[in-house]
Design a protein around this motif. Sequence first.
Motif, short mmCIF file in Angstrom:
data_model
loop_
_atom_site.label_atom_id
_atom_site.label_comp_id
_atom_site.label_asym_id
_atom_site.label_seq_id
_atom_site.Cartn_x
_atom_site.Cartn_y
_atom_site.Cartn_z
N SER A 1 -11.01 9.21 6.23
CA SER A 1 -11.47 8.31 7.28
C SER A 1 -10.37 7.28 7.55
CB SER A 1 -12.75 7.60 6.84
OG SER A 1 -12.47 6.73 5.73
N GLN A 2 -10.59 6.41 8.52
CA GLN A 2 -9.60 5.38 8.82
C GLN A 2 -9.41 4.45 7.62
OE1 GLN A 2 -10.39 3.28 12.45
NE2 GLN A 2 -8.64 1.93 12.27
N ASP A 3 -10.49 4.11 6.92
CA ASP A 3 -10.40 3.26 5.73
C ASP A 3 -9.65 3.97 4.61
OD1 ASP A 3 -11.73 1.19 6.96
OD2 ASP A 3 -13.69 1.71 6.12
N ASP A 4 -9.87 5.29 4.47
CA ASP A 4 -9.15 6.06 3.46
C ASP A 4 -7.65 6.03 3.71
OD1 ASP A 4 -11.47 6.86 2.10
OD2 ASP A 4 -11.73 8.64 3.36
N TRP A 5 -7.26 6.17 4.99
CA TRP A 5 -5.84 6.15 5.32
C TRP A 5 -5.23 4.78 5.01
CZ3 TRP A 5 -2.42 9.67 5.71
CH2 TRP A 5 -2.75 10.96 6.16
N LYS A 6 -5.97 3.73 5.29
CA LYS A 6 -5.47 2.39 5.01
C LYS A 6 -5.22 2.20 3.52
CE LYS A 6 -6.38 -2.49 5.98
NZ LYS A 6 -7.31 -3.46 6.61
N GLU A 7 -6.15 2.70 2.71
CA GLU A 7 -6.01 2.59 1.26
C GLU A 7 -4.85 3.46 0.76
OE1 GLU A 7 -7.21 0.98 -2.46
OE2 GLU A 7 -7.66 0.45 -0.37
N PHE A 8 -4.73 4.66 1.33
CA PHE A 8 -3.66 5.57 0.93
C PHE A 8 -2.29 4.98 1.23
CE2 PHE A 8 -0.72 9.03 2.16
CZ PHE A 8 -0.71 9.78 0.99
N ARG A 9 -2.15 4.38 2.40
CA ARG A 9 -0.85 3.83 2.79
C ARG A 9 -0.48 2.60 1.96
NH1 ARG A 9 -2.59 5.22 8.82
NH2 ARG A 9 -1.42 7.17 9.06
N LYS A 10 -1.46 1.95 1.39
CA LYS A 10 -1.17 0.84 0.48
C LYS A 10 -0.77 1.38 -0.89
CE LYS A 10 -3.50 -2.89 -2.05
NZ LYS A 10 -3.47 -2.18 -3.35
N LEU B 1 2.50 -7.46 2.63
CA LEU B 1 1.30 -8.23 2.30
C LEU B 1 0.47 -8.48 3.55
CD1 LEU B 1 2.81 -10.90 -0.15
CD2 LEU B 1 1.66 -8.76 -0.74
N ASN B 2 1.14 -8.82 4.63
CA ASN B 2 0.45 -9.07 5.89
C ASN B 2 -0.18 -7.80 6.45
OD1 ASN B 2 -0.20 -10.65 8.32
ND2 ASN B 2 1.37 -9.42 9.31
N ILE B 3 0.56 -6.69 6.39
CA ILE B 3 0.06 -5.42 6.91
C ILE B 3 -1.21 -4.98 6.20
CG2 ILE B 3 0.57 -2.94 7.02
CD1 ILE B 3 3.47 -3.70 7.64
N HIS B 4 -1.26 -5.18 4.89
CA HIS B 4 -2.39 -4.70 4.10
C HIS B 4 -3.44 -5.78 3.83
CE1 HIS B 4 -0.58 -0.78 3.51
NE2 HIS B 4 0.55 -1.36 3.17
N GLY B 5 -3.36 -6.89 4.55
CA GLY B 5 -4.38 -7.92 4.45
C GLY B 5 -4.42 -8.64 3.11
#
Length: 349
Positions: free
Chosen positions: A94-103, A130-134
């Motif tokens: 999902s979109q959230d999974d991709w965000k976590e993966f890229r971090k 840090l900014n990109i990943h909140g």
Amino acid sequence: MEANEMTETPVLEIRNLKKYFNRKEGFISSLLGTTKKPIRAVDDVSIELRENEVQGIIGESGCGKSTLLKTVIGLNDPTGGDIVYKGKRLADFSQDDWKEFRKNVQIIFQNPFESLDPKFTVRESLAEPLNIHGIDYSEERIHEALERVQLNPPQKYLDRLPKQLSGGEKQRVSIARAIIVEPDVILADEPVSMLDVSTQAAILRLLSDLTEDLGLSMMYISHDLSTVSDICDQIHVMYLGRVVESAPTNQILDNPMHPYSQALIQAIPIPDPFHDRPRTRLEGSPPSPEELEEGCRFKDRCPDRMPRCDTAPKTVEAEPEQFTACHLHYEESNVQPNADAPVQQGNQL
């Protein structure tokens, strides 16, 4: 570094991954209705990476190792196969999974002279992820990242631009930028090839220490076997898009089974002008990936070529934990490919 138990779920798994690039059709080809075959940059590669483990991928330029990493990180769309992160296929993310993966999966690029924004200070380069990943900005966190990569004191480097840093310092900043978000996996794309020899050794020691201290897993690629022996738990040898041999590092260095692996190891420089050893028998260059023939892709350069090399070799366990795709190590009538081999099965074109 101790290898993890094979029963442990891999943190990152590559399953029969393929990445093909289509070639543009020229006017004559379009007129005649001929279709060009795609370039098979990565062709049926399987690798498992476990927690706190370093897997090395080696081979000559053009073998597909950089394309492999870029496909794993998501910069290329795979043509086939699966990439699995902590038991979940990237294709199902999902979109959230991709965000976590890229971090959690970070990449260190080959050229630190190009991977850093020339207009960003060191502080800004480290604050950007840090900014990109909140993640809240923290001066303390930035100082700690610089200290981990041995840029001391941190205050000396915070306001410098890349042009004010040496090549080794640039690469240390790139590594600090990767670890500041506390990832699980580092993909290192020939991170020392642009540096001088003394700096290479320091960066390799740093990467080895970081995997131990932070519990990181790392996929490390290089064209130079001499740089992987002290950092990698296991080595995969790639040739023209395929893994031809896979084994624990010491095992493959002491007893390479595939003729290509043997040639790579024989070519490692020995710092002794009086040391005598047989010359490498490998001649020629890899064929163009645009026009690959059937059979073993190494056959035209192999000193042990035989008639059945015109058929694609199976991947077999030639020695315990040592898998190789070579006709020299099995007889068709009585040896079957190992179903648990960590490299491609069948190798049918």
